[in-house]
Design a protein around this motif. Structure first.
Motif, mmCIF file in Angstrom:
data_model
loop_
_atom_site.group_PDB
_atom_site.id
_atom_site.type_symbol
_atom_site.label_atom_id
_atom_site.label_comp_id
_atom_site.label_asym_id
_atom_site.label_seq_id
_atom_site.Cartn_x
_atom_site.Cartn_y
_atom_site.Cartn_z
ATOM 1 N N LEU A 10 0.830 -1.203 0.000
ATOM 2 C CA LEU A 10 0.000 0.000 0.000
ATOM 3 C C LEU A 10 0.869 1.260 0.000
ATOM 4 O O LEU A 10 0.609 2.204 -0.752
ATOM 5 C CB LEU A 10 -0.933 -0.001 1.218
ATOM 6 N N LEU A 35 1.500 6.837 -6.721
ATOM 7 C CA LEU A 35 0.486 7.858 -7.019
ATOM 8 C C LEU A 35 1.026 9.261 -6.783
ATOM 9 O O LEU A 35 0.781 10.170 -7.577
ATOM 10 C CB LEU A 35 -0.769 7.626 -6.169
ATOM 11 N N LEU A 39 0.949 4.127 -2.859
ATOM 12 C CA LEU A 39 0.731 5.554 -2.566
ATOM 13 C C LEU A 39 1.911 6.407 -3.023
ATOM 14 O O LEU A 39 1.720 7.522 -3.527
ATOM 15 C CB LEU A 39 0.456 5.751 -1.076
#
Length: 156
Positions: A41, A48, A45
């Motif tokens: 995760l 992104l 992130l």
């Protein structure tokens, strides 16, 4: 003089990621979730954020690659130190059967997805199938690290 600020930002980004990884390990352990899920995760992130703000420059990518390599080396070293070869050898027949099934299914799904799903030619589809058969060392080592305190061939 002008390059000091970007270097400080790069070092801060890498440092903050290391701190976040430690926090994720603690938080996910309390929740009973494998830390590997949190690391994935965090990586997602970061990706992104990179797409939005262009954070992952070449020096930052190099620093993350270096930390990843050192982490894998440290985990493999720890597993090697705490392993009982005789107890692990007893588990080899069952583990080999599971490994063979995993490799076969990965190859078949990779090939079918590339050849029939993406309509790639034969050779690229075989390359995709071969790539998917390779087990990620990081995932395997994370599983080994969780097994270190178990009675399945490793020290307490």
């Amino acid at each position: 003089m002008g390059t000091e600020v970007p270097h400080a930002l790069w070092v801060s980004l890498v440092g903050a990621t290391v701190v976040l990884a430690a926090l994720i390990k603690t938080l996910f352990a309390r929740m009973g979730i494998p830390a590997l899920a949190g690391y994935l995760l965090l990586g997602f992130l970061l990706r992104l954020a990179d797409l939005r703000w262009g954070l992952l420059t070449e020096p930052v990518r190099y620093a993350f690659a270096f930390l990843a390599d050192m982490g894998v080396v440290a985990l493999l070293f720890e597993v090697g130190l705490k392993s009982h070869p005789a107890a692990l050898a007893q588990k080899l027949p069952r583990a080999s059967f599971i490994w063979l099934g995993d490799i076969t299914l990965s190859a078949l799904f990779g090939y079918a997805g590339a050849y029939y799903g993406l309509r790639l030619p034969l050779i690229p589809s075989l390359v995709v199938a071969t790539a998917l058969t390779a087990t990620s060392v990081g995932v395997s080592v994370a599983a080994w690290q969780q097994a270190i305190n178990s009675p399945n061939g490793l020290d307490n």
